[in-house]
Design a protein around this motif. Structure first.
Motif, PDB file in Angstrom:
ATOM      1  N   ALA A  32      18.849 -20.266 -12.618  1.00  0.00           N
ATOM      2  CA  ALA A  32      17.668 -20.336 -11.753  1.00  0.00           C
ATOM      3  C   ALA A  32      17.810 -21.488 -10.760  1.00  0.00           C
ATOM      4  CB  ALA A  32      16.418 -20.508 -12.602  1.00  0.00           C
ATOM      5  N   VAL A  81      16.552 -13.466  -8.105  1.00  0.00           N
ATOM      6  CA  VAL A  81      15.412 -13.432  -7.195  1.00  0.00           C
ATOM      7  C   VAL A  81      15.575 -12.217  -6.294  1.00  0.00           C
ATOM      8  CG1 VAL A  81      14.748 -15.848  -7.096  1.00  0.00           C
ATOM      9  CG2 VAL A  81      16.649 -15.057  -5.724  1.00  0.00           C
ATOM     10  N   PRO A  90      10.972 -13.816  -8.630  1.00  0.00           N
ATOM     11  CA  PRO A  90      11.994 -13.768  -9.674  1.00  0.00           C
ATOM     12  C   PRO A  90      12.137 -12.356 -10.265  1.00  0.00           C
ATOM     13  CG  PRO A  90      10.113 -15.109 -10.359  1.00  0.00           C
ATOM     14  CD  PRO A  90       9.843 -14.671  -8.977  1.00  0.00           C
TER      15      PRO A  90
END
Lengths: 140, 881
Positions: free
Chosen positions: B494, B527, B532
Motif C-alpha cells: 500500500a 488502487v 483501494p
C-alpha cells in the motif's frame, strides 16, 4: 447423662493414640480419656451420647470428616460451642495453624517427634486446659 | 526436594526467556542490519541514478552536513567530495548571492514549496559559474524534514548568451535610431554624422567621439561630441597614429592602452589623457571618406561588442555621408535619396536576416511590422507570414501577460529579458528568451518595440528533465522510507502504491504476490480509480505458467484491447478501463515473488521513463515485502514460543503446587512413623529395659537415635523448602541487634564453654529479618559447633563490604576445612566432617545459601584445616535507610 470424663482424644492413628495415652498416663495428671478414632465417633459421643469432656484433643488429618470440619461443627452447636479444643497434630504448616484458630481452636500444638518432648507438650497443654475447665462438683 | 524442582522450574523459565529474548533481539538486529543495508542500497541507487546526470545533485542533512553529491557536482565545482565535506554549505556560493540562497533555504525550512533560484558559484579554481537550481526538503514517511536536496544546472553559457542578446538589442536600437535619423535628416550629412556620433557615445560609454573627413592628406574634424581636446578638433596631417593607419588600411584601429602603444604620439596621450581609442574608417563604395574616432580616459574601456557597434555605425555613416556628399555636389535628385534609403534598408535587412536570433518588430499595438527569417523559422512559418499579425497570436495564452509587459509602451531602458513560451505552427512549443527595446519616434513618442528572440527550448527541456529527476529522486526516497517503515506485506504494498501514484499514471495499480505452493496469487494492495481494491486470491492459471512467472520478466503492453488472445485476467483489467499495462516482477535473489502491475487509462500511456520508475520501485518493494514476511514469521514463532512457555509455566506451577502438597504430607505423614519408631523404642527401654539383654537394649537405643536423626533431617529439609517458597519481605534489619539476640540463644552452651565473642559494630541491611535470622543463626551455630574441640574458642563477627553489598563475616578458630572441598560446602546433605565428630544434617549451609540468593546477595567461605574458618555473607540491595 454419660459419665463425665476429662479428655476426648480424636485420633485415627492407633500408634499415635497409644503413644498419647501412654504419655498422658506417665504425665502425673492421670486424666480419664475416651478415644474416638474418627470424627463420626467423636460426634456420636458428643451429640448422641451427650458426652461432655473437659478437653478435646483433636488430630486434623482424619479419615472422612476432617478435624477442622469437626471443629467447625462443634463451634456451631450450642452444647459444644465453648468446649475447649486443642488441636494436636504433626503438621507445622502455617495454613493448618491459622485454619485451626480460624475454626475456633483454643490451642494448637505440634506433635514433637521426640517422645520425651511429645510427653512434655501433652502434659503442659492438658494441665492448663483441665485447670481452666474444672470438672463440675459432684452433687452433694 | 521441593528445592530441586524449584531449580528446574527456574532453569526452564530462564532458558525459555533467553530464547524469546534472543529471537526478539535477532529480529531487532536483523531489522537494523536491513535498514543499514537499505540505506546503502538507497545511496547506491541515488548514485547510479544521478551518476549520468549532467545536472548537479547534492543533499545536505538539516545541520547542513553534506550527505551526497553526484559526479556532476564535483565536476562543476572542481572540489573532491571530501573537500566539499570539510567546507560550509555557503562557501561555494558567490558572496553576493549568500543572502538570497540563505533566505531560500530558510523558507524551505519553514515548510515552503521547493525553491527555484539562480545564483553564482565559485569553483575551486576561482572561476565563477551561474547555476539554475531547485532546492527542496527531503522528508521521512511521517513528513518530518530530514534534509535538503538540491539540483543545479550550469547556465553560465545561457547567461552569457543573454547578455549578448541584450547587447544586440541595444545595438539594434541604435541602428534603428540611426536609420530613422538618416531618413529624417535627409541628406544633411552634418546632422547624420552628429546623430551617429551621439549614438556611438551612448552605446560604447566613450567620453568623446569625433568624425573627421579626409580632405587631401588632411583629416578635418566635422563633428565632435562629448569631451574632446582642442588639439584633436583641428585639422591635422596624416602622418602616423591610429587615424592614419585606419585611412591607410581601411581597417578599424584600436588601442586599449595608448600610453603603451608605439603607434601613438606620447605627447598627445599626455595632453588629452585618453588611453582607450577606437578609430573606424568611414567608407563608401570602397573609398575612404574619413574616420570615426571614439575615446575614453581609462585603459581597456572598450569591449569587443563596442568595436562591433562602432563598425556598424561607421558603415551606416559612410553610406549616408557619401550620398549626402553626392547630393551636395550634384544637387539633389529624388532617386538618389531613394537609393540611399534603399541601400540603408538593404544593409539593415542583411544584418537582421543573418542574425542568429529572431528579430521581431511590432508597432504600438503589438502588430508585426517586421520579423526576420530566423524568427519565422523558429515558429515554423514562412518568411513574411508573420507580418501584420499580432505577436500575441504566437504565444501560449499563459505567456501573454509576460509578453504584454515586454512590448508595452514606454521609452525607458531595456526591459529585463523574459522566458516566453511560443507556439509553433506545428503545435510544438518554442521556449525563448525575449529581450525587447521600445522604439521611440521623433517627438519621443512610443511607436513600437523591437524584440530579440533566442531559442532556449533545449535548455527548458533540460530544466524540466532536471525538475522531474529531482521529484523522482524525492519520491523514490520517500517510497523507500515508507516501505521500510511498513511491517506487513500488505502495508508495504500500500505504501509503495501511494507513492507510485505520484510518479506514474496509475489508473489501476496492484501488488500481487505469488503463492506457488497453493497455485494462487494474492492481491496484497491495489488502487483503481483512486479507490483501494479489496485484496483477494486469484488462481495462478489466470496469469502466465508458473515457470515463466518464477523467472520474472518485465511485460509491457501498449494497448491490451489489441491483444489477440486475452487471458481472463487481462479481460478483467480491460473492463476496469485499463489500456496500457506494465508488469514488473518483484525479484528476491533472482526469483520472482510477485509482480507490480501498472495500468494506465490510455493506450501508449506508459513511457520508457515510467518503466524505468517501475523498475526502480520494484527493487526496494521486493526487498521490503520479503523482510515483512520474515518479520511476520519471526513474530509468529515468538507468539508460538510464548504460548509454549506459558503452557510450561502453568505445568510447572501445577507441579509446584503438587510439591507443596507433598511437603505438607511429608511434614504430617513422614514425621508420624518416625515419632512412632522413637516413641516405642523409648517405651521399650524405659518400661521393659530390665527384661532386655544388653544387646537388645543397644538395638533399641540405635532405633531411637536413628529416629531422632531422621526427624532432624525431615525438619531441616522442610525448612529449606519453606525458605525457597517463602516470599521475601525486605525491611531494615539491624545486624547488631540480630547477632546480639542470637547469641543469647547460644548462651547456655557458650557460657559453659567459655567462648570468646568479639562482635564489632555491624551495619543495618535491607533484608527479610526472619530469613536473615535463620541465615546468620546457621553461621553462628556452625562457628559454635566447629570450635567445640578448642580450649579457647574464639568467634569474631565483623562488617564486610564487597561489590557494593554489605553484610557480615563470622570467623572462628575451629577445625576449619580444606578449601579443595569448598565447592561442596553449600550443597544439600554435603558434610565435610564425619557425623560422629559433629552433629548436623548437612542442610544448614544450603539453607543459608538459599536465603542469600533470594536476597541477591553472596555467601562464601575461607578456611584452612585446623586453622579455623571465615564465612562471609552480603545481601543485595545494600544498607537500609
Amino acid at each position: 447423662m454419660a459419665q463425665p470424663i476429662d479428655i476426648l482424644l480424636v485420633e485415627d492413628d492407633p500408634a499415635d493414640a497409644e503413644l498419647t495415652l501412654r504419655a498422658l498416663s506417665r504425665s502425673g495428671l492421670e486424666p480419664t480419656v475416651e478415644h474416638a478414632p474418627d470424627a463420626e465417633e467423636a460426634l456420636d459421643a458428643l451429640e448422641r451420647r451427650g458426652l461432655r469432656p473437659r478437653l478435646v484433643l483433636l488430630d486434623l488429618k482424619l479419615p472422612g470428616m476432617s478435624g477442622l470440619d469437626l471443629l467447625r461443627r462443634l463451634r456451631s452447636a450450642d452444647g459444644t460451642r465453648t468446649l475447649p479444643v486443642v488441636v494436636f497434630t504433626s503438621s507445622a504448616e502455617p495454613r493448618d495453624l491459622t485454619g485451626s484458630y480460624g475454626a475456633g481452636a483454643n490451642a494448637y500444638a505440634q506433635k514433637p517427634v521426640n517422645f520425651d518432648d511429645f510427653g512434655e507438650t501433652l502434659r503442659r497443654v492438658c494441665q492448663f486446659w483441665l485447670a481452666v475447665n474444672r470438672a463440675p462438683e459432684p452433687p452433694a | 526436594m521441593t528445592d530441586r524442582f524449584n531449580l528446574i522450574l527456574i532453569a526452564a523459565l530462564a532458558a525459555a526467556g533467553l530464547l524469546v529474548l534472543g529471537l526478539l533481539l535477532r529480529s531487532e538486529l536483523t531489522r537494523r542490519r536491513d535498514r543499514e543495508r537499505e540505506a546503502r542500497r538507497v545511496d547506491r541507487q541515488l548514485r547510479s541514478l544521478t551518476g549520468a546526470l549532467r545536472e548537479s545533485v547534492v543533499a545536505y542533512d538539516l545541520d547542513l552536513r553534506l550527505q551526497f553529491v553526484n559526479p556532476a557536482f564535483t565536476a562543476v565545482t572542481g572540489y573532491a567530495t571530501d573537500e566539499l565535506r570539510e567546507r560550509n554549505f555557503i562557501d561555494y556560493i558567490h558572496p553576493e548571492d549568500h543572502a538570497a540562497v540563505t533566505a531560500g533555504r530558510e523558507k524551505l525550512a519553514r515548510g515552503g514549496d521547493p525553491v527555484d533560484q539562480e545564483y553564482r558559484i565559485i569553483r575551486k579554481d576561482g572561476q565563477e559559474r551561474w547555476v539554475s537550481s531547485t532546492w527542496q526538503m527531503m522528508r521521512d514517511d511521517d513528513g518530518n524534514p530530514v534534509g535538503y536536496l538540491g539540483t543545479e544546472l550550469d547556465i553560465t553559457e545561457k547567461k552569457r548568451g543573454q547578455s549578448r542578446l541584450r547587447d544586440d538589442a541595444e545595438l539594434f536600437q541604435a541602428v534603428m535610431q540611426v536609420q530613422q535619423a538618416v531618413a529624417e535628416a535627409g541628406l544633411d550629412s552634418q546632422t547624420v554624422m552628429r546623430v551617429i556620433a551621439e549614438r556611438a557615445l551612448a552605446l560604447t560609454g566613450a567620453t568623446g567621439a569625433v568624425v573627421e573627413m579626409l580632405q587631401g592628406d588632411e583629416l578635418v574634424p566635422r563633428v565632435a561630441v562629448g569631451v574632446e581636446a582642442p588639439a584633436q578638433t583641428s585639422a591635422h596631417r596624416l602622418r602616423s597614429g591610429l587615424s592614419a593607419s585606419a585611412v591607410r588600411t581601411g581597417e578599424m584601429q584600436r588601442t586599449d592602452d595608448a600610453a603603451a602603444d608605439p603607434r601613438i604620439d606620447r605627447r598627445i596621450v599626455e595632453h588629452d589623457g585618453m588611453h582607450s581609442i577606437v578609430v573606424v574608417p568611414l567608407k563608401a563604395e570602397g573609398r575612404i571618406l574619413g574616420v570615426l574616432r571614439v575615446v575614453a580616459p581609462g585603459a581597456g574601456a572598450f569591449r569587443d561588442r563596442d568595436a562591433r557597434a562602432l563598425e556598424l555605425l561607421a558603415g551606416m555613416m559612410g553610406s549616408a555621408v557619401s550620398h549626402a556628399a553626392a547630393f551636395e555636389g550634384r544637387q539633389s535628385r529624388l532617386e538618389d535619396r531613394t537609393r540611399a534609403l534603399q541601400e540603408s534598408e538593404q544593409r539593415f535587412k542583411h544584418l537582421v536576416d543573418a542574425a542568429q536570433e529572431g528579430i521581431w518588430v511590432v508597432d504600438d499595438r503589438g502588430l508585426t511590422t517586421y520579423a526576420n527569417q530566423r524568427m519565422a523559422d523558429l515558429l515554423g512559418h514562412g518568411h513574411g507570414e508573420l507580418t501584420g499579425r499580432p505577436i500575441f497570436e504566437f504565444v501560449e495564452p499563459a505567456a501573454r501577460p509576460d509578453l504584454q509587459r515586454l512590448v508595452a509602451a514606454g521609452t525607458g531602458e531595456l526591459r529585463a529579458p523574459r522566458d516566453v513560451r511560443f507556439r509553433r505552427r506545428d503545435g510544438g512549443e518554442l521556449w525563448a528568451t525575449v529581450a525587447t527595446n521600445p522604439i521611440v519616434g521623433r517627438e519621443g513618442e512610443f511607436v513600437g518595440t523591437v524584440a530579440m528572440v533566442s531559442d532556449i527550448t533545449e535548455r527548458k527541456r533540460a530544466e524540466d528533465r532536471l525538475r522531474r529527476t529531482a521529484e523522482r529522486l524525492r519520491a523514490l526516497h520517500e517510497l523507500d522510507q515508507a516501505v521500510l517503515a511498513a511491517d506487513s506485506p500488505a502495508a508495504v504494498g500500500a505504501a509503495a502504491l501511494t507513492h507510485l501514484r505520484g510518479l506514474v499514471p496509475c489508473h489501476r495499480c496492484t501488488v500481487v504476490l505469488y503463492d506457488f505452493a497453493a497455485g494462487e496469487a494474492e492481491l496484497v494492495a491495489g488502487v483503481a480509480a483512486n479507490a483501494p481494491i479489496p485484496g483477494g486470491r486469484i488462481p495462478l492459471s489466470e496469469f502466465s505458467p508458473a515457470a515463466t512467472l518464477r523467472r520474472g520478466a518485465v511485460r509491457q503492453v501498449a494497448d491490451i484491447t489489441a491483444l489477440p488472445d486475452r487471458p481472463p485476467m487481462i479481460d478483467r483489467i480491460a473492463a476496469d478501463g485499463v489500456r496500457a499495462l506494465l508488469s514488473v516482477p518483484l525479484l528476491v535473489e533472482g526469483e520472482a515473488i510477485g509482480e507490480l502491475n501498472i495500468g494506465a487509462a490510455t493506450a501508449n500511456g506508459l513511457t520508457p521513463e515510467h518503466r524505468e520508475i517501475a523498475l526502480e520501485v520494484a527493487t526496494p518493494l521486493a526487498t521490503a515485502i520479503q523482510q515483512a514476511r520474515l518479520r511476520a514469521e519471526v513474530a509468529r514463532h515468538t507468539v508460538e514460543l510464548e504460548r509454549r512457555v506459558e503452557e510450561r509455566t502453568a505445568e510447572l506451577r501445577e507441579a509446584n503446587a503438587e510439591l507443596e502438597a507433598f511437603s505438607y504430607s511429608v511434614s504430617h505423614d513422614l514425621r508420624a512413623p518416625i515419632r512412632h519408631l522413637g516413641g516405642f523404642a523409648q517405651l521399650l527401654l524405659e518400661d521393659h529395659g530390665g527384661e532386655l539383654g544388653a544387646r537388645a537394649r543397644h538395638y533399641a537405643e540405635r532405633i531411637r537415635a536413628g529416629a531422632r536423626e531422621m526427624a532432624a533431617l525431615v525438619d531441616d529439609l522442610l525448612s529449606l523448602a519453606r525458605v525457597s517458597r517463602q516470599d521475601l519481605v525486605r525491611r531494615r534489619t539491624d545486624l547488631d541487634a540480630l547477632v546480639a539476640d542470637l547469641r543469647t540463644e547460644f548462651a547456655p552452651e557458650t557460657e559453659k564453654r567459655g567462648i570468646e565473642w568479639q562482635v564489632e559494630p555491624l551495619p543495618a541491611v535491607n533484608a527479610d529479618p526472619a530469613l536473615m535470622r535463620v541465615a546468620v543463626g546457621n553461621l553462628l551455630a556452625n562457628a559454635v559447633k566447629f570450635t567445640a574441640p578448642r580450649e579457647r574458642a574464639q568467634i569474631r563477627v565483623y562488617p564486610v563490604e564487597s561489590d557494593g553489598q554489605t553484610g557480615l563475616a563470622v570467623a572462628d578458630n575451629g577445625v576449619g576445612f580444606g578449601m579443595a572441598h569448598a565447592g561442596r560446602l553449600f550443597g544439600v546433605f554435603e558434610r565435610l566432617h564425619r557425623p560422629e565428630e559433629f552433629e548436623g544434617t548437612g542442610v544448614g549451609l544450603a539453607i543459608v545459601q538459599r536465603i542469600v540468593q533470594k536476597h541477591g546477595g553472596r555467601v562464601w567461605a575461607e578456611a584452612e584445616p585446623d586453622r579455623g574458618a571465615t564465612f562471609y555473607l552480603t545481601v543485595g540491595s545494600g544498607a537500609a535507610d
